[in-house]
Design an enzyme around this catalytic site. Sequence first.
Site, PDB file in Angstrom:
ATOM      1  N   VAL A  10     -10.981  19.476 -16.315  1.00 50.16           N
ATOM      2  CA  VAL A  10     -11.751  19.869 -17.486  1.00 50.16           C
ATOM      3  C   VAL A  10     -13.177  20.138 -17.020  1.00 50.16           C
ATOM      4  O   VAL A  10     -13.595  19.674 -15.955  1.00 50.16           O
ATOM      5  CB  VAL A  10     -11.729  18.807 -18.616  1.00 50.16           C
ATOM      6  CG1 VAL A  10     -10.347  18.726 -19.245  1.00 50.16           C
ATOM      7  CG2 VAL A  10     -12.177  17.457 -18.115  1.00 50.16           C
ATOM      8  N   SER A  11     -13.916  20.882 -17.815  1.00 52.61           N
ATOM      9  CA  SER A  11     -15.231  21.348 -17.378  1.00 52.61           C
ATOM     10  C   SER A  11     -16.366  20.355 -17.575  1.00 52.61           C
ATOM     11  O   SER A  11     -17.383  20.439 -16.888  1.00 52.61           O
ATOM     12  CB  SER A  11     -15.579  22.652 -18.096  1.00 52.61           C
ATOM     13  OG  SER A  11     -14.607  23.626 -17.794  1.00 52.61           O
ATOM     14  N   THR A  12     -16.224  19.431 -18.521  1.00 54.75           N
ATOM     15  CA  THR A  12     -17.325  18.503 -18.783  1.00 54.75           C
ATOM     16  C   THR A  12     -16.805  17.070 -18.851  1.00 54.75           C
ATOM     17  O   THR A  12     -15.611  16.833 -19.077  1.00 54.75           O
ATOM     18  CB  THR A  12     -18.039  18.820 -20.120  1.00 54.75           C
ATOM     19  OG1 THR A  12     -17.122  18.578 -21.195  1.00 54.75           O
ATOM     20  CG2 THR A  12     -18.535  20.263 -20.175  1.00 54.75           C
ATOM     21  N   GLN A  15     -14.935  16.036 -22.124  1.00 56.29           N
ATOM     22  CA  GLN A  15     -13.603  16.559 -22.431  1.00 56.29           C
ATOM     23  C   GLN A  15     -12.532  15.601 -21.902  1.00 56.29           C
ATOM     24  O   GLN A  15     -12.749  14.861 -20.948  1.00 56.29           O
ATOM     25  CB  GLN A  15     -13.420  17.945 -21.806  1.00 56.29           C
ATOM     26  CG  GLN A  15     -14.267  19.009 -22.473  1.00 56.29           C
ATOM     27  CD  GLN A  15     -14.106  20.362 -21.784  1.00 56.29           C
ATOM     28  OE1 GLN A  15     -14.176  20.447 -20.565  1.00 56.29           O
ATOM     29  NE2 GLN A  15     -13.901  21.398 -22.579  1.00 56.29           N
ATOM     30  N   THR A  38     -17.082  21.556 -13.673  1.00 58.59           N
ATOM     31  CA  THR A  38     -16.996  22.941 -14.118  1.00 58.59           C
ATOM     32  C   THR A  38     -16.226  23.780 -13.112  1.00 58.59           C
ATOM     33  O   THR A  38     -16.321  23.557 -11.901  1.00 58.59           O
ATOM     34  CB  THR A  38     -18.398  23.540 -14.363  1.00 58.59           C
ATOM     35  OG1 THR A  38     -18.245  24.909 -14.745  1.00 58.59           O
ATOM     36  CG2 THR A  38     -19.266  23.481 -13.126  1.00 58.59           C
TER      37      THR A  38
END
Length: 188
Positions: A10-12, A15, A38
């Site tokens: 996941v990017s962050t 999340q 990210t």
Amino acid sequence: MKYTYGYARVSTQSQELNRQLDILEKYSCDIIYTEKITGTKASRPELNKLKENVREGDTVVVESWSRLGRSTRDLIDLVEFFSKKKVSVISAKEKFDTSTPQGKLMLTVFQAFSEFERDIIVERTNEGLKSARARGRVGGRPKKSEKKIQLALKLYDTKQHSLREIKEMSGVSPTTLYKYLEKRKNGE
């Protein structure tokens, strides 16, 4: 022994990975690498570990291509990397498996597009260089002035300055300085 590896990203930090992990568990993954980073980062530590650990005959499962590659180019490079190691890649969302005849066909198409893209870049570069030469310009870095090179050599010969100081005073990088020192040594 053949392993099935999962990779979830996941990017962050805020999340959650749960949805991806649920999908990967359906594939009975032996080991799952997860990271919250990210996709624009070229260096992803867990993906790097995965790449180091896979062996011929293993399988890598991702929830979707977007979780694996940061761009189309990156995705193609990763799929080619695994293919060269004889590792199958499965994307659950796209229902893509490089071990099947359809997956092998798509892998061949990926590789063809990759080669086409490289050829186009070379062609554009050559056209740009030809156009620049027609206007009297040559490619490459601009040459350092002879005065700057001579100053750098004199500063070096004094043995009183570090390479960093020589660069600051003359504008000549250590690499360029060494190139000219080598030329001088060889009598060029």
